[in-house]
Motif scaffolding. Structure first.
Motif, PDB file in Angstrom:
ATOM      1  N   LYS A   7     153.715  68.405 160.273  1.00 54.70           N
ATOM      2  CA  LYS A   7     152.458  69.079 159.921  1.00 54.70           C
ATOM      3  C   LYS A   7     151.273  68.393 160.592  1.00 54.70           C
ATOM      4  N   ALA A   8     151.289  67.072 160.604  1.00 56.91           N
ATOM      5  CA  ALA A   8     150.188  66.324 161.227  1.00 56.91           C
ATOM      6  C   ALA A   8     150.116  66.604 162.727  1.00 56.91           C
ATOM      7  N   ALA A   9     151.288  66.724 163.374  1.00 53.18           N
ATOM      8  CA  ALA A   9     151.308  67.020 164.811  1.00 53.18           C
ATOM      9  C   ALA A   9     150.711  68.394 165.086  1.00 53.18           C
ATOM     10  N   ALA A  10     151.023  69.369 164.218  1.00 53.96           N
ATOM     11  CA  ALA A  10     150.458  70.709 164.379  1.00 53.96           C
ATOM     12  C   ALA A  10     148.947  70.684 164.197  1.00 53.96           C
ATOM     13  N   VAL A  11     148.480  69.981 163.168  1.00 57.59           N
ATOM     14  CA  VAL A  11     147.032  69.862 162.929  1.00 57.59           C
ATOM     15  C   VAL A  11     146.356  69.221 164.131  1.00 57.59           C
ATOM     16  N   ASP A  12     146.956  68.144 164.631  1.00 57.73           N
ATOM     17  CA  ASP A  12     146.363  67.441 165.779  1.00 57.73           C
ATOM     18  C   ASP A  12     146.258  68.346 166.994  1.00 57.73           C
ATOM     19  N   PHE A  13     147.289  69.160 167.224  1.00 57.79           N
ATOM     20  CA  PHE A  13     147.234  70.051 168.386  1.00 57.79           C
ATOM     21  C   PHE A  13     146.104  71.066 168.250  1.00 57.79           C
ATOM     22  N   PHE A  14     146.019  71.721 167.105  1.00 53.57           N
ATOM     23  CA  PHE A  14     145.015  72.767 166.957  1.00 53.57           C
ATOM     24  C   PHE A  14     143.591  72.208 166.852  1.00 53.57           C
ATOM     25  N   THR A  19     165.543  82.028 160.028  1.00 60.16           N
ATOM     26  CA  THR A  19     164.368  81.202 160.292  1.00 60.16           C
ATOM     27  C   THR A  19     164.190  80.226 159.148  1.00 60.16           C
ATOM     28  N   LEU A  20     163.815  78.998 159.489  1.00 55.70           N
ATOM     29  CA  LEU A  20     163.444  78.006 158.477  1.00 55.70           C
ATOM     30  C   LEU A  20     161.957  77.718 158.652  1.00 55.70           C
ATOM     31  N   LEU A  21     161.194  77.881 157.583  1.00 58.94           N
ATOM     32  CA  LEU A  21     159.741  77.781 157.643  1.00 58.94           C
ATOM     33  C   LEU A  21     159.245  76.640 156.775  1.00 58.94           C
ATOM     34  N   LEU A  22     158.429  75.785 157.391  1.00 59.68           N
ATOM     35  CA  LEU A  22     157.716  74.740 156.654  1.00 59.68           C
ATOM     36  C   LEU A  22     156.328  75.280 156.357  1.00 59.68           C
ATOM     37  N   GLN A  23     156.054  75.518 155.075  1.00 65.76           N
ATOM     38  CA  GLN A  23     154.782  76.128 154.671  1.00 65.76           C
ATOM     39  C   GLN A  23     153.707  75.074 154.419  1.00 65.76           C
ATOM     40  N   ARG A  65     145.145  77.696 157.244  1.00 61.31           N
ATOM     41  CA  ARG A  65     146.541  77.472 156.861  1.00 61.31           C
ATOM     42  C   ARG A  65     147.352  77.189 158.114  1.00 61.31           C
ATOM     43  N   ILE A  66     148.280  76.248 157.996  1.00 59.34           N
ATOM     44  CA  ILE A  66     149.201  75.931 159.085  1.00 59.34           C
ATOM     45  C   ILE A  66     150.630  76.103 158.580  1.00 59.34           C
ATOM     46  N   SER A  67     151.487  76.644 159.434  1.00 62.37           N
ATOM     47  CA  SER A  67     152.914  76.700 159.122  1.00 62.37           C
ATOM     48  C   SER A  67     153.703  76.411 160.381  1.00 62.37           C
ATOM     49  N   ILE A  68     154.939  75.962 160.188  1.00 62.25           N
ATOM     50  CA  ILE A  68     155.822  75.656 161.314  1.00 62.25           C
ATOM     51  C   ILE A  68     157.147  76.371 161.081  1.00 62.25           C
ATOM     52  N   ALA A  69     157.512  77.245 162.021  1.00 61.21           N
ATOM     53  CA  ALA A  69     158.750  78.007 161.916  1.00 61.21           C
ATOM     54  C   ALA A  69     159.774  77.481 162.909  1.00 61.21           C
ATOM     55  N   ALA A  70     160.984  77.239 162.425  1.00 61.90           N
ATOM     56  CA  ALA A  70     162.108  76.881 163.289  1.00 61.90           C
ATOM     57  C   ALA A  70     163.047  78.085 163.336  1.00 61.90           C
ATOM     58  N   PHE A  71     163.102  78.737 164.494  1.00 61.86           N
ATOM     59  CA  PHE A  71     163.922  79.929 164.662  1.00 61.86           C
ATOM     60  C   PHE A  71     165.297  79.521 165.170  1.00 61.86           C
ATOM     61  N   GLY A 127     164.055  77.494 168.532  1.00 66.23           N
ATOM     62  CA  GLY A 127     162.684  77.480 169.014  1.00 66.23           C
ATOM     63  C   GLY A 127     161.758  77.161 167.863  1.00 66.23           C
ATOM     64  N   ILE A 128     160.687  76.423 168.140  1.00 64.16           N
ATOM     65  CA  ILE A 128     159.737  76.046 167.091  1.00 64.16           C
ATOM     66  C   ILE A 128     158.372  76.633 167.420  1.00 64.16           C
ATOM     67  N   ARG A 129     157.791  77.305 166.435  1.00 58.50           N
ATOM     68  CA  ARG A 129     156.458  77.872 166.587  1.00 58.50           C
ATOM     69  C   ARG A 129     155.523  77.279 165.540  1.00 58.50           C
ATOM     70  N   MET A 130     154.388  76.791 165.996  1.00 58.90           N
ATOM     71  CA  MET A 130     153.351  76.285 165.099  1.00 58.90           C
ATOM     72  C   MET A 130     152.259  77.338 165.011  1.00 58.90           C
ATOM     73  N   ASN A 131     151.912  77.709 163.794  1.00 57.73           N
ATOM     74  CA  ASN A 131     150.938  78.766 163.559  1.00 57.73           C
ATOM     75  C   ASN A 131     149.669  78.193 162.921  1.00 57.73           C
ATOM     76  N   TYR A 132     148.523  78.659 163.399  1.00 55.61           N
ATOM     77  CA  TYR A 132     147.242  78.275 162.801  1.00 55.61           C
ATOM     78  C   TYR A 132     146.515  79.553 162.381  1.00 55.61           C
ATOM     79  N   TYR A 133     146.229  79.659 161.081  1.00 52.18           N
ATOM     80  CA  TYR A 133     145.531  80.814 160.525  1.00 52.18           C
ATOM     81  C   TYR A 133     144.139  80.373 160.085  1.00 52.18           C
ATOM     82  N   PRO A 134     143.099  80.661 160.885  1.00 53.98           N
ATOM     83  CA  PRO A 134     141.753  80.233 160.515  1.00 53.98           C
ATOM     84  C   PRO A 134     141.251  80.981 159.274  1.00 53.98           C
ATOM     85  N   VAL A 135     140.219  80.436 158.653  1.00 51.14           N
ATOM     86  CA  VAL A 135     139.553  81.164 157.580  1.00 51.14           C
ATOM     87  C   VAL A 135     138.945  82.435 158.161  1.00 51.14           C
TER      88      VAL A 135
END
Length: 367
Positions: free
Chosen positions: A107-114, A245-249, A305-311, A217-225
């Motif tokens: 989660k921290a890696a996704a936050v850092d990227f966005f 799919t396995l999703l980290l919410q 909101r951030i989520s990470i999906a592993a397909f 495949g891994i997708r990192m999603n960023y949902y702005p306000v």
């Protein structure tokens, strides 16, 4: 198979041109520049907008499976998995064995990227004819409505398929976090494969063999306000073209909704759990016993909101179709034809996300 070496990694030569998706603006930047702005292309038609609040039953929640019991072969838990997949197509797993540290670092890696400046993120932007990278997929026309989100997608398994030009390798800890998460989630996926195999009467290994070399495949999603969450969707209704799919919410923000008995049901986060959902490939191979389910994402005014999906999906070259153990001419006749998985994915990426419309590609016409 031709291999190319790129930025320290090898990957299969991508079939360019089949997954065309148009470039779109960064929603994160739209919000940064003007929080109140909701451009017309993001405003859905009235009948497609989320109702805020939805009239949802607070008692309806997707099933929860104790993965540690499943891994021990607990028959009651295997039956719960069977019912969850038949009735819901979605479930949350707890006690899955992925360390909390690994989840938090991902989660921290996704936050850092966005949080990187736009010009830095754009170094990893996807081209129109690629599915990997920063941007959006499934944008096939200038007139279609757009999702209120940004994403980055990377192939992670098998390792030789990775294309490191899409990985922000200069971001401290990013590569390590993705690789560790990928490895740990793969262990969970293999156990899920084994249990599906048992449920479909193929022992522990038969189902996995039917999918060829396992892909991830891994997708990192960023949902702005969004200042008008009643007008937009973070992600359009769709089913996944995966096996599952396995999703980290995000633990703090509800956004994911699934369609169940005609209503949109929120998937309430359980801290450190993983959401599992059936994909189209399992629907096809189970001959419709386990169905992929439409889901979507809504937004809010208060917190991104951030989520990470592993397909998890079959090998491109693998032919998938109803397994013999799932066909009964009297009670469950064949409902799908055999298709090469690559052909199915190509069909899926040729259209915008539109519920389960793409599954018609594999369905047999019934007389």
């Amino acid at each position: 198979m031709d291999l190319k070496i790129n930025n320290g990694g090898a990957y299969k030569n991508e079939r360019l041109g089949w997954a065309r998706s148009l470039a779109v603006p960064s929603v994160q930047e739209i919000v940064r520049n003007d929080f109140r702005s909701v451009p017309e292309r993001y405003i859905y038609e009235k009948q497609d907008r989320p109702l805020i609040p939805e009239n949802l039953s607070a008692s309806l929640e997707i099933p929860v499976i104790d993965f540690s019991l499943l891994a021990k072969g607990d028959e009651d838990e295997i039956r719960k998995l069977d019912l969850a997949c038949k009735d819901w197509g979605f479930l949350q797993i707890i006690n899955h064995g992925v360390r909390e540290e690994v989840l938090h670092q991902m989660k921290a890696a996704a936050v850092d990227f966005f949080e990187l400046p736009l010009e830095e993120k754009n170094k990893y932007a996807k081209a129109e004819n690629e599915i990997q990278g920063y941007g959006q997929n499934f944008v096939i026309s200038e007139g279609q409505k757009l999702d209120w989100s940004d994403m980055i997608y990377m192939i992670t398994v098998p390792p030789e398929n990775r294309n490191y030009k899409f990985w922000p390798l200069t971001l401290p800890g990013f590569k390590e976090a993705v690789e560790e998460f990928s490895k740990e989630v793969l262990k969970v996926a293999e156990e899920i494969h084994a249990n599906f195999s048992i449920l479909m009467g193929m022992g522990r290994d038969g189902f996995k063999r039917s999918q060829g070399e396992l892909q991830q495949g891994i997708r990192m999603n960023y949902y702005p306000v969004c200042s008008r969450p009643d007008l937009v969707l973070g992600c359009s209704p769709h089913s996944d073209g995966t096996s599952f799919t396995l999703l980290l919410q995000d633990d703090d923000v509800i956004g994911l909704q699934i369609k169940h008995d005609g209503a949109w049901i929120p998937v309430k986060p359980i801290p450190n759990s993983l959401v599992v959902n059936i994909g189209d490939a399992i629907e096809i191979q189970s001959n419709g016993m386990y169905k992929s389910i439409e889901h979507r994402v809504i937004t809010n005014e208060e917190k991104p909101r951030i989520s990470i999906a592993a397909f998890m999906f079959p090998d491109d070259e693998q032919e998938i179709g109803p397994l013999e153990s799932m066909i009964d001419d009297n009670h469950r006749p064949r409902m799908y034809r055999n298709v090469k998985y690559f052909d199915y994915v190509r069909e899926m990426f040729s259209r915008r996300m539109e519920g389960k419309a793409h599954t018609a590609f594999a369905k047999l016409e019934r007389q």
